[in-house]
Design a protein around this motif. Sequence first.
Motif, short mmCIF file in Angstrom:
data_model
loop_
_atom_site.label_atom_id
_atom_site.label_comp_id
_atom_site.label_asym_id
_atom_site.label_seq_id
_atom_site.Cartn_x
_atom_site.Cartn_y
_atom_site.Cartn_z
N VAL A 1 0.59 -1.11 0.06
CA VAL A 1 0.14 0.04 0.05
C VAL A 1 0.82 1.31 0.08
O VAL A 1 0.75 2.15 -0.81
N VAL A 2 1.77 1.30 1.06
CA VAL A 2 2.66 2.48 1.08
C VAL A 2 3.81 2.20 0.20
O VAL A 2 4.23 1.17 0.02
N PRO A 3 4.60 3.26 -0.41
CA PRO A 3 5.68 3.11 -1.18
C PRO A 3 6.97 2.89 -0.12
O PRO A 3 7.12 3.26 1.13
N ASN A 4 8.03 2.17 -1.09
CA ASN A 4 9.27 2.03 -0.13
C ASN A 4 9.33 1.20 1.11
O ASN A 4 10.11 1.33 1.96
N PHE A 5 8.41 0.19 1.26
CA PHE A 5 8.34 -0.72 2.37
C PHE A 5 9.65 -1.36 2.43
O PHE A 5 9.84 -2.11 1.48
N LYS A 6 10.37 -1.62 3.55
CA LYS A 6 11.57 -2.35 3.84
C LYS A 6 11.61 -2.75 5.27
O LYS A 6 11.21 -2.19 6.34
N ILE A 7 12.16 -3.91 5.55
CA ILE A 7 12.76 -4.37 7.01
C ILE A 7 14.12 -3.78 6.98
O ILE A 7 15.04 -3.90 6.16
N LEU A 8 14.25 -3.23 8.27
CA LEU A 8 15.59 -2.44 8.73
C LEU A 8 16.54 -3.58 8.99
O LEU A 8 16.33 -4.35 9.58
N PRO A 9 17.72 -3.46 8.34
CA PRO A 9 18.87 -4.39 8.62
C PRO A 9 19.42 -4.16 9.97
O PRO A 9 19.41 -3.20 10.49
N LYS A 10 20.03 -4.95 10.71
CA LYS A 10 20.51 -5.07 11.88
C LYS A 10 21.46 -4.09 12.04
O LYS A 10 21.53 -3.20 13.18
N SER A 11 22.02 -3.82 11.19
CA SER A 11 23.17 -2.75 10.86
C SER A 11 22.65 -1.19 11.08
O SER A 11 23.45 -0.40 11.47
N ALA A 12 21.35 -1.18 10.57
CA ALA A 12 20.85 0.10 10.86
C ALA A 12 19.95 0.51 12.21
O ALA A 12 19.53 1.63 12.13
N LEU A 13 20.06 -0.36 13.21
CA LEU A 13 19.45 -0.36 14.45
C LEU A 13 20.05 0.50 15.39
O LEU A 13 21.45 0.12 15.61
N PRO A 14 19.63 1.48 16.18
CA PRO A 14 20.30 1.92 17.31
C PRO A 14 20.58 0.95 18.37
O PRO A 14 19.54 0.14 18.49
N PRO A 15 21.14 1.56 19.49
CA PRO A 15 21.21 0.51 20.70
C PRO A 15 19.75 0.56 21.36
O PRO A 15 18.88 1.21 21.26
N GLY A 16 19.66 -0.65 21.88
CA GLY A 16 18.26 -0.92 22.46
C GLY A 16 17.11 -1.23 21.42
O GLY A 16 15.84 -1.60 22.00
N ILE A 17 17.34 -1.34 20.03
CA ILE A 17 16.22 -1.65 19.42
C ILE A 17 16.71 -2.82 18.71
O ILE A 17 17.68 -3.27 18.33
N ASP A 18 15.62 -3.68 18.60
CA ASP A 18 15.64 -5.04 18.14
C ASP A 18 15.33 -5.57 16.90
O ASP A 18 15.38 -6.40 16.07
N GLY A 19 14.39 -4.37 16.21
CA GLY A 19 14.13 -4.61 14.76
C GLY A 19 13.29 -3.32 14.51
O GLY A 19 13.04 -2.53 15.01
N GLY A 20 12.89 -3.15 13.17
CA GLY A 20 12.19 -2.06 12.51
C GLY A 20 11.78 -2.02 11.25
O GLY A 20 12.00 -3.04 10.44
N THR A 21 10.86 -1.50 10.81
CA THR A 21 10.40 -1.27 9.48
C THR A 21 10.31 0.07 8.95
O THR A 21 10.41 1.13 9.83
#
Length: 244
Positions: A103-123
Motif C-alpha cells: 500500500v505505502v511506497p518503499n516498504f522495507k525491513i531495517l537491517p540489523k546494522s541500521a538499528l540504534p542501541p536498544g532496538i531489536d528490529g524495525g520497518t
Amino acid sequence: MLLSKTPDYNVTVVAKHMPGDYDIEYASPWAGANYLPVGKQGTASELYERNTWPELARLATDLPEAGVHFQDTVVYRRAKDVGTATGDWFAELLREDAWFADVVPNFKILPKSALPPGIDGGTAFTSVCINTALYLPWLASQCLRHGVVLKRGIVAHVADAAGLHHSGQRADVVVNCTGLGARALGGVADAAVEPARGQIVLVRNEPGVMVSVSGTDDGEDEATYVMHRAAGNCSDRPPVFTSR
C-alpha cells in the motif's frame, strides 16, 4: 467527500468550536498527525486504512495547501515491549510480512546494522505527516466550496441536532462526530470512549525522518514519536501517554 459524490445533499456542520479557535476543548490544532496503519489484517480497520492512503497521497502530491506532505518513516521495535499496551498497538506496523507493504511506497525491513542501541528490529516506508494547523482550515474551506453551511451550536442530546439544520427544517440524517464528547452527549453517553493525552514539544529542527518507537521505560502504555511538520520547518517531539 459526501457532497463531491452526491451534490444534491444539503449539509450543515454544527460545532461549538471551529478551525481557527484556540480557546477550545479538543487537541487537533496542536496534535501530531500522520499515517501509521495499525489495523489488523482482515478487519474493517485494514479496509479503512487501505482506502485512506490513496487520498492522503493525492493531497500530498497535488494540494500542498492542505498541509500534507510525504515523509520517510521508521518504526522501531523493542523486544521488551511485546505484550504491552503500546507493543500490541504497534504490532502490525512491525511485522515483516505487514499487509500494508503493497500500500505505502518503499516498504522495507531495517537491517540489523541500521538499528540504534536498544532496538531489536524495525520497518521503514514512505508515509505522510499532516500539519493540523493548516489542514483543519483547509478542510473547512472544502466544506464551504461544496456548499456546506458551518454553524456554531451546542447540543445536549443527539436528537436535538436534527433541529439545527440551516434550512430551518429538521435534518433527515444526523452524523455524530463528537469524539470524546460522546461520553456526555444525551442519547449516546458512550462510557467506552476514553481520552488519550499527550505532551507535544515543538522544536526548530529538521530530523529528516518520522520516527516511532514501540514503547518507553516509563510505562507500558506510553510511546514516543517524532515528526516533521510541513511548512515552518518544525518538528513535533512528544511523548504520548495513552489511556486504554
